[in-house]
Design an enzyme around this catalytic site. Structure first.
Site, PDB file in Angstrom:
ATOM      1  N   SER A 240      78.479 -21.761  -6.101  1.00 35.22           N
ATOM      2  CA  SER A 240      79.436 -22.877  -5.549  1.00 35.22           C
ATOM      3  C   SER A 240      81.099 -22.501  -5.918  1.00 35.22           C
ATOM      4  O   SER A 240      81.771 -22.440  -4.897  1.00 35.22           O
ATOM      5  CB  SER A 240      79.237 -24.273  -6.209  1.00 35.22           C
ATOM      6  N   HIS A 270      70.533 -23.220  -8.174  1.00 40.80           N
ATOM      7  CA  HIS A 270      72.005 -23.764  -8.491  1.00 40.80           C
ATOM      8  C   HIS A 270      72.099 -25.274  -8.790  1.00 40.80           C
ATOM      9  O   HIS A 270      71.237 -25.562  -9.747  1.00 40.80           O
ATOM     10  CB  HIS A 270      73.098 -23.208  -7.466  1.00 40.80           C
ATOM     11  N   HIS A 317      68.952 -18.781 -17.709  1.00 43.94           N
ATOM     12  CA  HIS A 317      70.177 -18.770 -17.270  1.00 43.94           C
ATOM     13  C   HIS A 317      70.513 -17.458 -16.682  1.00 43.94           C
ATOM     14  O   HIS A 317      70.182 -16.765 -17.604  1.00 43.94           O
ATOM     15  CB  HIS A 317      71.253 -19.419 -17.980  1.00 43.94           C
ATOM     16  N   ARG A 326      76.779 -26.729 -22.656  1.00 37.94           N
ATOM     17  CA  ARG A 326      77.029 -28.111 -21.820  1.00 37.94           C
ATOM     18  C   ARG A 326      75.645 -28.724 -22.263  1.00 37.94           C
ATOM     19  O   ARG A 326      75.636 -30.160 -22.458  1.00 37.94           O
ATOM     20  CB  ARG A 326      76.846 -27.791 -20.350  1.00 37.94           C
ATOM     21  N   ASP A 374      70.796 -28.312 -17.123  1.00 32.57           N
ATOM     22  CA  ASP A 374      70.120 -29.175 -16.465  1.00 32.57           C
ATOM     23  C   ASP A 374      68.786 -29.990 -16.945  1.00 32.57           C
ATOM     24  O   ASP A 374      68.096 -30.718 -16.610  1.00 32.57           O
ATOM     25  CB  ASP A 374      69.472 -28.271 -15.020  1.00 32.57           C
TER      26      ASP A 374
END
Length: 439
Positions: A240, A270, A317, A326, A374
């Site tokens: 992105s 993504h 990842h 995160r 995620d």
């Protein structure tokens, strides 16, 4: 406005650094390119520049040099909260400086003046066929706003000067960041809540106002602040961010650029991954047939998944080789929130966190067996009632706008050129492979 003045000073300080690197050190070799990198998605080729964030494989993300805990600790907090406002973070991303309370209030006031979403944006969303994915709605809404782009108007004027172009990209980027929460909340209420729209409350900061428009009580305001900050940027090579940068490098405006970036964010590899994880973890919960999750039955279920040729979403990842910082930030929020730490889905996610890395390591088909963001993000949203997991990428997109808009503002400020990598043929690769390299 103080933010724009500070940003202007930063830009003027930085331009000579770029010019010196090009003039005095432009021929310095910083890496070798291998055939594997050419064929493997350009992994690990250091050919993008961004000071907004940096992703270290063994440390995680740093925003303007600060880790997530350092960022959260340093920035001014929302009233009555332990979390910073999005407005404070936006100032920090653009300038690299910790804003004062006065700076934050200045951005709050500025955002309120920018946040009025044009009526035609909602008409575009309503005109889309029923059942349209929320990310199509968001991308279409962003693209619709291009008609009012200040950058596009400036580019088409006789006054256009590349040196000043950043100011108009900054204006478009600020408008976009300020408007996206209302657009996202409208999509949610329109798509899932029978068009029961909740109007904006201009007295609230961006995160709290988003929670209000979603119709979810505190501490969802803190969820929004935290969620938008940790998803804001992950250096400039992700799909992105890179797509937004690439399109903007053609001197397309922020709306063209971010709409394109959103279409990349919607990919399963993504931003769409967060919805895939929640869908998977709910299915995983059913596989336990009502048993309380523990390391033994979760381990067996993981092996069944892998032996069936399926992946464990939320783990691994492209860059990281440690647990995603995160993920850690989101997990700490869960552990510190009464009720959430006892939620069945969070308990299962915690057992997976304790079990999956070992299983994946033993299985031996992943370079990084640790969870990414995620693996946790959807658990929080589901707890607060947002169980419509195909909306999760829209939430991701509201945060990611900050990093991408900060990056393309600086791209224009430093006059970075049109991005145009060189491609080669397979014949050439085979020739160089046989001769031991490019001669």
């Amino acid at each position: 406005m103080s933010l724009k003045r500070t940003l202007k000073a930063k830009i003027e300080e930085t331009r000579p650094r770029v010019q010196r690197l090009l003039k005095e050190y432009g021929t310095v070799k910083i890496d070798d390119i291998t055939i594997e990198q050419s064929l493997g998605g350009a992994r690990d080729i250091p050919c993008l520049v961004s000071d907004i964030s940096y992703l270290d494989p063994h440390e995680g993300i740093r925003f303007r040099g600060k880790t997530i805990p350092e960022t959260m600790a340093a920035l001014p907090k929302a009233h009555g909260s332990v979390y910073p406002t999005v407005e404070a973070f936006w100032y920090f991303l653009l300038t690299g400086e910790i804003p004062s309370e006065e700076n934050v209030q200045d951005v709050l006031y500025d955002f309120k003046g920018r946040a009025n979403v044009p009526y035609y944006v909602f008409d575009v969303i309503r005109a889309l066929p029923k059942g349209t994915h929320p990310m199509v709605m968001l991308s279409s809404a962003v693209l619709a706003m291009q008609r009012d782009s200040k950058f596009a108007r400036y580019y088409n004027s006789p006054r256009f000067n590349k040196t000043d172009a950043w100011e108009y990209m900054y204006e478009d980027g600020s408008d976009l960041v300020a408007r996206l929460p209302e657009i996202a909340a409208f999509i949610y209420r329109y798509h899932y809540k029978n068009c029961d729209i909740i109007t904006t409350n201009p007295e609230l900061d961006l995160g709290a106002n988003f929670a209000h428009m979603m119709g979810i009580a505190p501490p969802y305001d803190d969820v929004s602040r935290m969620y938008f900050i940790v998803h804001a940027d992950h250096e400039s090579g992700n799909v992105s961010a890179h797509t937004t940068h690439l399109v903007a490098s053609a001197l397309s405006d922020a709306y063209y650029a971010y709409s394109a970036g959103l279409n990349g964010l919607a990919g399963p590899l993504h931003g769409l991954a967060s919805q895939e994880v929640l869908r998977w973890i709910m299915g995983f919960q059913k596989k336990l047939n009502g048993e309380e999750p523990n390391k033994d039955n979760v381990s067996r279920a993981l092996w069944d998944t892998l032996n069936a040729g399926q992946v464990v979403p939320g783990y691994g990842h492209a860059v990281l080789r440690v647990t995603d910082s995160r993920y850690v930030a989101l997990r700490e929020f869960c552990l510190n929130t009464p009720g959430l730490r006892d939620d069945p889905l969070f308990k299962l996610a915690s057992i997976l966190y304790e079990t999956a890395p070992g299983v994946l390591t033993e299985h031996g088909r992943t370079k990084n067996p640790w969870p990414n963001v995620d693996a946790q993000s959807g658990i929080i949203q589901a707890y607060f009632g947002v169980r419509e997991y195909d909306f999760y990428t829209v939430l991701f997109a509201v945060g990611r706008a900050m990093g991408t808009m900060a990056n393309i503002t600086w791209d224009r400020a430093l006059s970075y050129p049109l991005e145009r990598p060189k491609s080669v043929t397979l014949d050439l690769l085979e020739k160089w492979a046989q001769s031991g390299g490019r001669k």
